[in-house]
Design a protein around this motif. Structure first.
Motif, PDB file in Angstrom:
ATOM      1  N   TRP A 291       0.702  -1.294  -0.044  1.00 44.44           N
ATOM      2  CA  TRP A 291      -0.105   0.109   0.127  1.00 44.44           C
ATOM      3  C   TRP A 291       0.974   1.292  -0.021  1.00 44.44           C
ATOM      4  CZ3 TRP A 291      -0.541   4.358   3.116  1.00 44.44           C
ATOM      5  CH2 TRP A 291      -1.599   4.888   3.113  1.00 44.44           C
ATOM      6  N   ALA A 292       2.073   1.434   0.970  1.00 45.30           N
ATOM      7  CA  ALA A 292       2.911   2.465   0.969  1.00 45.30           C
ATOM      8  C   ALA A 292       3.598   2.624  -0.114  1.00 45.30           C
ATOM      9  CB  ALA A 292       3.743   2.301   2.433  1.00 45.30           C
ATOM     10  N   ASP A 293       4.234   1.614  -0.848  1.00 43.63           N
ATOM     11  CA  ASP A 293       4.867   1.539  -1.904  1.00 43.63           C
ATOM     12  C   ASP A 293       4.046   2.158  -3.020  1.00 43.63           C
ATOM     13  OD1 ASP A 293       7.213   0.761  -0.971  1.00 43.63           O
ATOM     14  OD2 ASP A 293       7.110  -1.227  -1.588  1.00 43.63           O
ATOM     15  N   ARG A 294       2.926   1.862  -3.234  1.00 47.08           N
ATOM     16  CA  ARG A 294       1.929   2.317  -4.277  1.00 47.08           C
ATOM     17  C   ARG A 294       1.545   3.783  -4.202  1.00 47.08           C
ATOM     18  NH1 ARG A 294      -3.325  -0.886  -6.664  1.00 47.08           N
ATOM     19  NH2 ARG A 294      -1.696  -2.251  -6.451  1.00 47.08           N
ATOM     20  N   VAL A 299       2.624   9.596  -5.660  1.00 53.67           N
ATOM     21  CA  VAL A 299       3.545  10.793  -5.567  1.00 53.67           C
ATOM     22  C   VAL A 299       4.516  11.006  -6.283  1.00 53.67           C
ATOM     23  CG1 VAL A 299       4.704  12.360  -3.785  1.00 53.67           C
ATOM     24  CG2 VAL A 299       2.984  10.868  -2.880  1.00 53.67           C
ATOM     25  N   ASP A 300       5.480  10.252  -6.731  1.00 51.94           N
ATOM     26  CA  ASP A 300       6.683  10.388  -7.667  1.00 51.94           C
ATOM     27  C   ASP A 300       5.772  10.794  -8.971  1.00 51.94           C
ATOM     28  OD1 ASP A 300       8.229  10.190  -5.663  1.00 51.94           O
ATOM     29  OD2 ASP A 300       8.529   7.979  -6.059  1.00 51.94           O
ATOM     30  N   ASP A 301       4.722  10.314  -9.444  1.00 48.02           N
ATOM     31  CA  ASP A 301       3.840  10.383 -10.497  1.00 48.02           C
ATOM     32  C   ASP A 301       2.973  11.417 -10.679  1.00 48.02           C
ATOM     33  OD1 ASP A 301       5.038   8.094 -11.489  1.00 48.02           O
ATOM     34  OD2 ASP A 301       3.528   6.564 -11.140  1.00 48.02           O
ATOM     35  N   GLY A 302       2.877  12.302  -9.699  1.00 49.18           N
ATOM     36  CA  GLY A 302       2.092  13.363  -9.383  1.00 49.18           C
ATOM     37  C   GLY A 302       0.623  12.708  -9.646  1.00 49.18           C
ATOM     38  N   ALA A 303       0.206  11.687  -9.008  1.00 51.17           N
ATOM     39  CA  ALA A 303      -1.091  11.051  -8.937  1.00 51.17           C
ATOM     40  C   ALA A 303      -1.779  11.087  -7.684  1.00 51.17           C
ATOM     41  CB  ALA A 303      -1.039   9.934  -9.825  1.00 51.17           C
TER      42      ALA A 303
END
Ligand SMILES: C[S@@+](CC[C@H](N)C(=O)[O-])C[C@H]1O[C@@H](n2cnc3c(N)ncnc32)[C@H](O)[C@@H]1O
Length: 330
Positions: A291-294, A299-303
């Motif tokens: 869950w946390a990785d996703r 965040v990194d993808d701006g999503a």
């Protein structure tokens, strides 16, 4: 002196700027009167890196005239960061920065003041290391007591201590008081279980910290010594624009995800009070890590959009100058 937590508090400023309830803030501005014969006295507890000092000055919330602003935090690294940050903030605005002298007599701190001297006023800030309840309990005569994003981390008994620092007729302002909502968008099947486990972690330390806003409002309404002047929602809404997240808000989100993951992992290990009854069997350590990785990738993808529920509270602390024993609190 600036570590990860101090960077988080600095990144949080733009999130709070959007979130703060403007009606409550306007009520604060109109209720604050400049004393005729001495500087305005402000005591902020849990002041972090000093962003509220900057904001109250930038937004002209404090009345004209000299100000003594004692900014206490229990974390010496944040106090050191506040001292450095506020000096830079003042210099950027052409204010002279003078160091030294004694802290004001009304607040029991020993740290050296930082005077920000402009053409019309001097704001004497005293960033000091100390415990909110201890310092507030021994201070008296503050025109304004502030605790921002604080009441959910303090014991409930600290609230009356904070109020006791106010002068009769003084004000108490508790913005960004967490009140039981932690949401992530787009949704994920484990979101509900993660939210419950995260809030259970807060509540395991002290009852109802995850609903600190509601609890503080009830206390301020119940106490004879306080009158609630304004309450407003100050939910955080952190979402990407076409160019990603504003300012340092991606780093802010990573800190939030680390915090949520760490707290939920402790809940899973400890099976904290109240959580087991609503636990989702699908939430185990591996599922939490996924869950946390996703969420981090989002965040990194701006999503990722992050939403919380919070309350801003403003109260007046009753009393007249004749009541020299101070307000009657529980
Ligand atoms: C969530 S942060 C908020 C900081 C700042 N008010 C802001 O909104 O940016 C909570 C702050 O309270 C401080 N704190 C926690 N317990 C405290 C206590 N007992 N006395 C004083 N400060 C405390 C922490 O060190 C931290 O800086």
């Amino acid at each position: 002196v600036t570590g990860e937590f101090q960077a988080y508090l600095a990144a949080k400023r733009s999130v709070d700027d959007r979130a703060l309830d403007r009606r409550t803030l306007e009520r604060l501005r109109t209720a604050l009167a400049a004393p005729a014969d001495r500087p305005l006295r402000v005591l902020e507890a849990g002041a972090g890196v000093g962003t509220m000092v900057e904001r109250l000055l930038e937004w002209d919330t404090l009345p004209p005239g000299d100000v003594e602003y004692v900014a206490v935090d229990i974390d010496p690294d944040s106090v050191a960061a506040a001292r450095e940050r506020l000096a830079g903030w003042a210099e950027d605005r052409g204010l002279a920065v003078e160091r030294g002298g004694d802290p004001p007599a009304w607040a029991p701190v020993t740290a050296a003041p930082l005077s920000l001297v402009g053409p019309d006023r001097t704001v004497t800030v005293v960033p000091a290391t100390g415990d909110a309840a201890e310092v507030a309990g021994a201070a008296e005569g503050a025109d304004l007591v502030v605790g921002m994003a604080l009441l959910d981390v303090l014991e409930r008994a600290a609230l009356p201590a904070m109020l006791s620092a106010a002068a009769p007729g003084g004000l108490a302002y508790f913005p960004i008081t967490f009140d039981g909502g932690t949401r992530f968008v787009p949704d994920h099947p484990l979101d509900g279980a993660v939210e419950r486990a995260y809030h259970a972690h807060m509540d395991a330390k002290d009852d109802a910290r995850s609903r600190a806003g509601e609890a503080a409002l009830a206390t301020l309404e119940r106490l004879d010594a306080t009158t609630v002047l304004a309450v407003g929602g100050s939910d955080w809404v952190v979402r990407p624009g076409p160019d990603g997240y504003p300012g340092e808000e991606a780093a802010f989100l990573h800190h939030i995800l680390d915090t949520v993951e760490g707290a939920v992992a402790e809940t899973l290990a400890g099976d904290e009070r109240g959580w087991a009854t609503t636990a989702d069997p699908a939430l185990d350590r591996d599922a939490l890590a996924d869950w946390a990785d996703r969420r981090r990738r989002q965040v990194d993808d701006g999503a990722l959009t992050y939403l919380t529920h919070q309350l801003d509270l403003l109260a007046r602390v009753a009393g007249t100058p004749a009541q020299s024993a101070g307000p009657q609190l529980e």
